[in-house]
Motif scaffolding. Structure first.
Motif, PDB file in Angstrom:
ATOM      1  N   LEU A 196       0.812  -1.218   0.000  1.00 22.63           N
ATOM      2  CA  LEU A 196       0.000   0.000   0.000  1.00 22.63           C
ATOM      3  C   LEU A 196       0.840   1.260   0.000  1.00 22.63           C
ATOM      4  N   GLY A 197       2.155   1.130   0.141  1.00 21.17           N
ATOM      5  CA  GLY A 197       2.986   2.318   0.313  1.00 21.17           C
ATOM      6  C   GLY A 197       3.074   3.138  -0.963  1.00 21.17           C
ATOM      7  N   GLU A 198       2.508   4.339  -0.973  1.00 16.99           N
ATOM      8  CA  GLU A 198       2.630   5.246  -2.088  1.00 16.99           C
ATOM      9  C   GLU A 198       3.836   6.141  -1.881  1.00 16.99           C
ATOM     10  N   THR A 199       4.449   6.567  -2.972  1.00 16.34           N
ATOM     11  CA  THR A 199       5.581   7.472  -2.872  1.00 16.34           C
ATOM     12  C   THR A 199       5.092   8.893  -2.625  1.00 16.34           C
ATOM     13  N   VAL A 200       6.008   9.716  -2.153  1.00 18.20           N
ATOM     14  CA  VAL A 200       5.693  11.110  -1.857  1.00 18.20           C
ATOM     15  C   VAL A 200       6.526  12.000  -2.771  1.00 18.20           C
ATOM     16  N   THR A 201       5.895  12.996  -3.370  1.00 16.63           N
ATOM     17  CA  THR A 201       6.598  13.970  -4.188  1.00 16.63           C
ATOM     18  C   THR A 201       6.924  15.187  -3.331  1.00 16.63           C
ATOM     19  N   LEU A 202       8.204  15.526  -3.293  1.00 19.68           N
ATOM     20  CA  LEU A 202       8.675  16.626  -2.459  1.00 19.68           C
ATOM     21  C   LEU A 202       9.333  17.683  -3.332  1.00 19.68           C
ATOM     22  N   ASN A 203       8.897  18.921  -3.168  1.00 19.58           N
ATOM     23  CA  ASN A 203       9.535  20.048  -3.844  1.00 19.58           C
ATOM     24  C   ASN A 203      10.626  20.611  -2.951  1.00 19.58           C
ATOM     25  N   MET A 204      11.858  20.553  -3.412  1.00 19.05           N
ATOM     26  CA  MET A 204      12.995  21.123  -2.685  1.00 19.05           C
ATOM     27  C   MET A 204      13.482  22.325  -3.482  1.00 19.05           C
ATOM     28  N   GLY A 205      13.203  23.503  -2.984  1.00 21.44           N
ATOM     29  CA  GLY A 205      13.506  24.721  -3.713  1.00 21.44           C
ATOM     30  C   GLY A 205      12.265  25.195  -4.460  1.00 21.44           C
ATOM     31  N   PRO A 206      12.338  26.287  -5.225  1.00 24.30           N
ATOM     32  CA  PRO A 206      13.555  27.048  -5.512  1.00 24.30           C
ATOM     33  C   PRO A 206      14.015  27.985  -4.398  1.00 24.30           C
ATOM     34  N   SER A 207      13.221  28.118  -3.357  1.00 28.67           N
ATOM     35  CA  SER A 207      13.635  28.965  -2.239  1.00 28.67           C
ATOM     36  C   SER A 207      13.953  28.080  -1.043  1.00 28.67           C
ATOM     37  N   HIS A 208      15.141  27.490  -1.084  1.00 27.30           N
ATOM     38  CA  HIS A 208      15.564  26.595  -0.017  1.00 27.30           C
ATOM     39  C   HIS A 208      17.056  26.804   0.195  1.00 27.30           C
ATOM     40  N   PRO A 209      17.494  26.979   1.439  1.00 32.15           N
ATOM     41  CA  PRO A 209      18.916  27.281   1.665  1.00 32.15           C
ATOM     42  C   PRO A 209      19.865  26.195   1.185  1.00 32.15           C
ATOM     43  N   ALA A 210      19.428  24.953   1.154  1.00 34.98           N
ATOM     44  CA  ALA A 210      20.316  23.860   0.765  1.00 34.98           C
ATOM     45  C   ALA A 210      20.525  23.780  -0.742  1.00 34.98           C
ATOM     46  N   THR A 211      19.696  24.455  -1.544  1.00 37.00           N
ATOM     47  CA  THR A 211      19.854  24.392  -2.996  1.00 37.00           C
ATOM     48  C   THR A 211      20.792  25.474  -3.512  1.00 37.00           C
ATOM     49  N   HIS A 212      21.267  26.354  -2.661  1.00 37.81           N
ATOM     50  CA  HIS A 212      22.278  27.349  -3.044  1.00 37.81           C
ATOM     51  C   HIS A 212      21.859  28.142  -4.273  1.00 37.81           C
ATOM     52  N   GLY A 213      20.681  28.701  -4.234  1.00 36.14           N
ATOM     53  CA  GLY A 213      20.193  29.458  -5.375  1.00 36.14           C
ATOM     54  C   GLY A 213      18.818  28.980  -5.780  1.00 36.14           C
ATOM     55  N   VAL A 214      18.338  29.529  -6.888  1.00 30.02           N
ATOM     56  CA  VAL A 214      16.956  29.227  -7.284  1.00 30.02           C
ATOM     57  C   VAL A 214      16.913  27.939  -8.119  1.00 30.02           C
ATOM     58  N   LEU A 215      17.391  26.871  -7.533  1.00 29.47           N
ATOM     59  CA  LEU A 215      17.286  25.542  -8.132  1.00 29.47           C
ATOM     60  C   LEU A 215      16.129  24.810  -7.467  1.00 29.47           C
ATOM     61  N   ARG A 216      15.297  24.197  -8.279  1.00 30.30           N
ATOM     62  CA  ARG A 216      14.169  23.427  -7.761  1.00 30.30           C
ATOM     63  C   ARG A 216      14.386  21.958  -8.081  1.00 30.30           C
ATOM     64  N   LEU A 217      14.291  21.134  -7.073  1.00 24.23           N
ATOM     65  CA  LEU A 217      14.398  19.684  -7.251  1.00 24.23           C
ATOM     66  C   LEU A 217      13.048  19.061  -6.932  1.00 24.23           C
ATOM     67  N   ILE A 218      12.495  18.338  -7.898  1.00 23.21           N
ATOM     68  CA  ILE A 218      11.265  17.584  -7.667  1.00 23.21           C
ATOM     69  C   ILE A 218      11.674  16.158  -7.339  1.00 23.21           C
ATOM     70  N   LEU A 219      11.517  15.796  -6.079  1.00 23.13           N
ATOM     71  CA  LEU A 219      11.986  14.502  -5.592  1.00 23.13           C
ATOM     72  C   LEU A 219      10.815  13.552  -5.382  1.00 23.13           C
ATOM     73  N   GLU A 220      10.999  12.330  -5.799  1.00 22.02           N
ATOM     74  CA  GLU A 220      10.041  11.272  -5.498  1.00 22.02           C
ATOM     75  C   GLU A 220      10.660  10.397  -4.416  1.00 22.02           C
ATOM     76  N   LEU A 221       9.966  10.302  -3.283  1.00 23.44           N
ATOM     77  CA  LEU A 221      10.535   9.666  -2.104  1.00 23.44           C
ATOM     78  C   LEU A 221       9.769   8.412  -1.721  1.00 23.44           C
ATOM     79  N   ASP A 222      10.529   7.449  -1.281  1.00 25.70           N
ATOM     80  CA  ASP A 222       9.971   6.284  -0.608  1.00 25.70           C
ATOM     81  C   ASP A 222      10.524   6.332   0.800  1.00 25.70           C
ATOM     82  N   GLY A 223       9.762   6.939   1.698  1.00 27.48           N
ATOM     83  CA  GLY A 223      10.299   7.221   3.020  1.00 27.48           C
ATOM     84  C   GLY A 223      11.355   8.305   2.907  1.00 27.48           C
ATOM     85  N   GLU A 224      12.577   7.994   3.361  1.00 23.81           N
ATOM     86  CA  GLU A 224      13.683   8.948   3.263  1.00 23.81           C
ATOM     87  C   GLU A 224      14.551   8.703   2.029  1.00 23.81           C
ATOM     88  N   GLU A 225      14.256   7.640   1.287  1.00 19.84           N
ATOM     89  CA  GLU A 225      15.072   7.319   0.120  1.00 19.84           C
ATOM     90  C   GLU A 225      14.533   8.027  -1.121  1.00 19.84           C
TER      91      GLU A 225
END
Length: 414
Positions: A27-56
């Protein structure tokens, strides 16, 4: 990897424990996480669209273009010298490096070669720029993984570099120092002694920072064997600079295709073995030491003479001569209104910038404005490997990977 499904089916509560566990696992569905474009870890206006299975991380889709300003097309509508301030805004962490790389490209088109002192002055400016950029990345990249103290050490040294910028160019950040055929002025008297003193102080700071980080278990655990780029992938994705050398490829344009007299200076090209975040950190730290080594040689062998092309059409004459001579007055008028008269042709020039290989392709039909201007952005190529590199890592690994990449969105998006 868990099986992904969009349909939620309630398990039979009367079923056995094994069946219940197996059903819940599907039943485990993945989670889509938007990292950026306003995020200190992206060092600028970079947007990462991440698909996560838990923390992976299962997939990573980088989105760029938030800083796109059409600079290349702007360069096709203005004079060559008028484009110099725009180059400051490419890699805004090392603006002088962009100035000089672009000026060298135009001078290659014009078939101009600077006097020896002009070349040495540019090498001094380039290596100071490299030091300033690398110091920031070592500090901020370390802070991303929890080493706050190192950032304070490196940023203090970077402020000294900006003090030299101010003495050399009159500005601390976007300097527009370079002109086609030279610089706006020479190095001020006494600056050479201050730079040599800075070299001694910065060397000590690098040793202290290195000792702090190599004894920090958190830093070592978060950098070693994280973000490994193989030699084959580094070459396949067109990576350059430290990202390529950390993967075992000894390619540095200052050695491979020397310009501005780099062949006259002795320095080593650090190369990594594994290609992980830790290797990129080690290569960057060693490059700082090699830049200090180059600067010492430049100042010890600084030749005398002019720093700019003398009496070339398209370059500005001395102001004193402009005020007293008609020919010089006419030449200044023509230089400022029409710019340099470039011949027809195509050239490509690449420089070893702090972020990697920064290249300019100029297509000229003659006159003072290029017909076509294109730029080879090192950060653009660096970020292209993220969809392959990041999957399989944890979310907490992403700040370490991005911090070790030392990219800048100004020249990535252009």
């Amino acid at each position: 990897m868990k099986t992904r499904t969009k349909t939620f089916v309630m398990p039979d509560p009367t079923a056995g424990a094994d069946y219940l566990a197996e059903t819940l696992d599907t039943l485990g569905e993945t989670v889509t996480l938007n990292m950026g474009p306003s995020h200190p870890a992206t060092h600028g206006v970079l947007r990462l669209i991440l698909e996560l299975d838990g923390e992976e991380v299962l997939s990573c889709d980088p989105v760029i273009g938030h800083l796109h300003r059409g600079i290349e097309k702007i360069g096709e509508t203005i004079q060559y010298n008028q484009f110099v301030p725009y180059t400051d805004r490419f890699d805004y962490l090392a603006p002088i490096s962009n100035n000089i790389a672009y000026a060298c490209a135009v001078e290659k088109l014009l078939d101009w070669e600077l006097p020896e002192r002009g070349q040495a002055l540019r090498v001094l400016a380039l290596e100071l720029s490299r030091i300033g950029s690398h110091l920031l990345d070592v500090g901020v990249g370390s802070m991303d993984v929890g080493a706050m103290t190192v950032f304070l050490y490196t940023y203090n040294e970077r402020e000294k570099v900006h003090n030299f910028y101010e003495q050399l160019t009159g500005a601390r950040f976007t300097s527009s120092f370079t002109r086609i055929g030279g610089q706006i002025h020479d190095m001020p008297e006494g600056m050479d002694k201050e730079v040599l003193r800075f070299c001694d102080e910065c060397s000590k700071t690098l040793d202290e920072a290195d000792n702090l980080l190599l004894k920090n278990n958190i830093f070592m655990n978060r950098m070693k064997d994280i973000g490994i780029i193989s030699r084959q992938d580094a070459l396949g994705y067109g990576l350059t600079g430290i990202h390529l050398r950390a993967s075992g490829v000894q390619r540095d344009l200052r050695k491979l295709n020397p310009y501005l007299g780099y062949e006259n200076y002795e320095f080593d090209v650090p190369v990594g073995e594994i290609g992980d975040c830790y290797d990129r950190y080690l290569c960057r730290l060693e490059e700082l030491r090699q830049s200090i080594r180059i600067i010492r040689q430049v100042l010890q062998t600084m030749p005398q003479g002019p720093i700019n092309m003398v009496d070339q059409k398209g370059t500005l004459p001395e102001k004193r001569r402009v005020l007293t001579g008609m020919e010089e007055l006419i030449r200044q008028f023509m230089s400022t209104t029409e710019g340099v008269n470039a011949p027809a042709g195509q050239v490509y020039f690449a420089a070893e910038n702090p972020k990697g290989e920064l290249g300019f392709m100029i297509d000229s039909k003659g006159g003072g404005i290029p017909n076509r201007l294109r730029m080879r952005s090192p950060s653009f190529c660096t970020l292209s490997i993220l969809p392959k590199l990041i999957p399989g890592h944890l979310v907490s690994d992403i700040p370490a990977i991005l911090g070790s990449f030392d990219f800048v969105q100004g020249e990535c998006d252009r």
